[in-house]
Scaffold this active site. Structure first.
Site, PDB file in Angstrom:
ATOM      1  N   GLU A 244      -1.125  -7.468  -4.198  1.00 40.36           N
ATOM      2  CA  GLU A 244      -0.134  -8.536  -4.373  1.00 40.36           C
ATOM      3  C   GLU A 244       0.928  -8.007  -5.306  1.00 40.36           C
ATOM      4  O   GLU A 244       0.665  -7.714  -6.478  1.00 40.36           O
ATOM      5  CB  GLU A 244      -0.746  -9.809  -4.939  1.00 40.36           C
ATOM      6  CG  GLU A 244       0.253 -10.963  -4.826  1.00 40.36           C
ATOM      7  CD  GLU A 244       0.022 -12.072  -5.803  1.00 40.36           C
ATOM      8  OE1 GLU A 244       0.987 -12.458  -6.481  1.00 40.36           O
ATOM      9  OE2 GLU A 244      -1.117 -12.558  -5.879  1.00 40.36           O
ATOM     10  N   CYS A 278       4.579 -14.519 -10.094  1.00 40.03           N
ATOM     11  CA  CYS A 278       5.009 -13.829  -8.880  1.00 40.03           C
ATOM     12  C   CYS A 278       5.746 -14.760  -7.934  1.00 40.03           C
ATOM     13  O   CYS A 278       6.679 -14.348  -7.249  1.00 40.03           O
ATOM     14  CB  CYS A 278       3.815 -13.208  -8.160  1.00 40.03           C
ATOM     15  SG  CYS A 278       2.600 -14.412  -7.595  1.00 40.03           S
TER      16      CYS A 278
END
Length: 509
Positions: A244, A278
């Protein structure tokens, strides 16, 4: 939940170290760094303990995970106090992490037995119905997790929970910027009566490399550039990875949106955790008819925010001055190129790695604040003339993690969402996909490979698949062996071809 990489940092970490609060400079605690040469021994111990852990079965592991969830709930105050000390978070931001872990644990406690049950598969053709086909899920012995600093509790354990549920052992490498909460999480695991299938490796690049070299699967969260290096090193042993990585998540506000809702969502999505998430809202495209109204609502909301560490504040400091420097560079460059900072725009004087919430307008894609991951409390807003322009600009990025669309017409918003090149889209909300453990969370383009969560796949991703084909009957066994006549083999091949072609011929008509 991407953060600046730790794998890439070359500074040596030996002996013990002192961790300071980025908000106050006060000592948060001490940590003993792991010698990279010890990582193979740690991994070997995990590999040995994993056999018994796997043998407990899904139900046995679920009981341990349940006890761990209870422990986390009982020790939430202690964890959050330490979390604030080592990250400079506000109490509001720190309060999000432990509940997220408990929610993930609760989900996998009830899901793991189904996830680990073998799948039976149908025969592809009638003549193969004499076989029983089943796919079994076998845990990879050691899963290495390299976690970032922005969510030291959630990012450390949200993937580890799925791996532990699957029957894997976990070798966790926390960020060297935030190593303290990981020690508490490990203590809680052992205090819950769990076996020693969770271990820590504390340090920076050399330790991360050793974790990669001694694991059977790698889950990495960090920057896109470092993710590529992790994947390259893992490829030396053909170790599978899930990454990720970076994000530059767009929000699109259509002319029929609830403007107040969209504005407050944008502010929270951009400023939560000082923008160090994020899936932060990092850029906004607003249709011209509601642009002025939206900007005014955003500025009003931002002016009410209180910045500071601990209780009574909306968001805290950034992790250190290097992260502040990135935020300041993006803002300074944008203003120099013609953008306007309606709030903030300059680092305040005084102690701590703080940057004020900054709303930028008159921005475009020549500016780094619209194209590079900022990971700070900024909100650049761009006026667009059409939905098509908004979609084009939203997709004009190397990143593709998540996005959001605001409109009172849900079907219209869904149609826009399905034109966006990213792994998840929230309609009339932001960041909420993080809570949806039943669905995958993964990035497109340079935002990652693989996905977190995803229902049973959040457990199975840490497993190897093993297909077992067993006979239902002895009828047909050995029909294509060499000891049969050539005529018999020819008849069988002719029959197989005819049966296999039956469906294609029907479909082709």
């Amino acid at each position: 939940m991407t953060a600046t990489p730790d794998v890439d940092r070359p500074a040596p970490f030996t002996g013990s170290g002192t961790i300071h609060s980025p908000a106050t400079g006060a000592v948060a605690g001490q940590v003993r760094w792991t010698d990279a040469a010890d990582v193979p021994r740690i991994a070997a111990g995990l590999r040995e303990a994993q056999r018994e852990w796997e043998a407990r079965g899904a139900k046995g592991r679920a009981k341990v995970l349940a006890r761990y969830a209870v422990w986390l709930g009982d020790h939430r105050d202690e964890i959050e106090k330490l979390l604030i000390a080592e990250t400079g978070k506000s109490a509001v931001d720190a309060a999000q992490e432990v509940p997220l872990l408990i929610m993930i644990l609760a989900y996998y406690i009830k899901t793991v037995e189904k996830a680990m049950a073998p799948d039976t598969r149908p025969a592809p053709l009638p003549f193969l119905s004499v076989k029983k086909i089943a796919v079994y899920y076998r845990p990879r012995p050691v899963v290495g997790i390299i976690a970032p600093w922005n969510y030291p509790v959630a990012n450390a354990m949200m993937d580890a929970i799925g791996a532990l549920a699957a029957g894997c052992a976990v070798l966790l490498k926390p960020s060297e910027r935030t190593p303290l909460t990981a020690e508490v999480l490990l203590r809680g695991w052992l205090d819950s009566g769990a076996p020693e299938v969770l271990a820590l490796a504390q340090g920076a690049r050399e330790v991360s490399e050793a974790v990669i070299d001694n694991s059977d699967y790698i889950q990495f969260t960090g920057s896109s550039a470092t993710g590529a290096k992790v994947m390259e090193r893992a490829a030396r042993r053909l170790t599978p990875v899930s990454l990720e990585l970076g994000g530059k998540d767009p929000m699109i506000v259509l002319e029929d949106a609830d403007v107040e809702l969209a504005a407050n969502a944008a502010v929270w999505g951009a400023m939560f955790n000082a923008g160090q998430t994020c899936v932060s809202v990092e850029r906004v495209y607003v249709l011209e008819p509601v642009y002025d109204q939206f900007v005014a609502a955003v500025v009003r909301a931002v002016e009410n925010l209180k910045m500071g560490s601990g209780e009574g504040y909306d968001f805290g400091s950034q992790i250190d001055d290097s992260q502040v420097a990135i935020t300041d560079r993006h803002v300074t460059q944008a203003v120099a190129a013609g953008a306007k900072a309606l709030t903030g725009g300059k680092r305040p004087e005084g102690e701590g790695s703080f940057y004020p919430p900054t709303v930028l307008v008159d921005v475009d894609h020549t500016m780094s604040c619209m194209t590079e991951e900022t990971f700070g409390p900024t909100l650049p807003i761009m006026k667009v003339s059409s939905v098509e322009e908004a979609v084009r600009l939203a997709n004009d990025s190397q990143y593709g993690l998540s996005a959001s669309v605001f409109s009172k017409d849900i079907d219209r918003a869904k149609a826009v969402a399905l034109q966006l090149d990213c792994g998840a889209v929230n309609i009339n909300d932001v960041i909420s996909n993080l809570m949806c453990t039943t669905a995958p969370m993964g990035g497109w383009k340079t935002s990652g490979i693989g996905a977190r969560f995803g229902g049973v796949d959040g457990v199975r991703k840490f497993c190897k698949q093993e297909t077992v084909v067993a006979p239902r009957t002895s009828v047909g066994a050995g029909g294509n062996y060499y000891n049969n006549s050539h005529k018999a083999l020819a008849r069988m091949n002719k029959l197989m071809t005819r049966l296999a072609l039956a469906r294609p011929r029907r479909v082709a008509k």
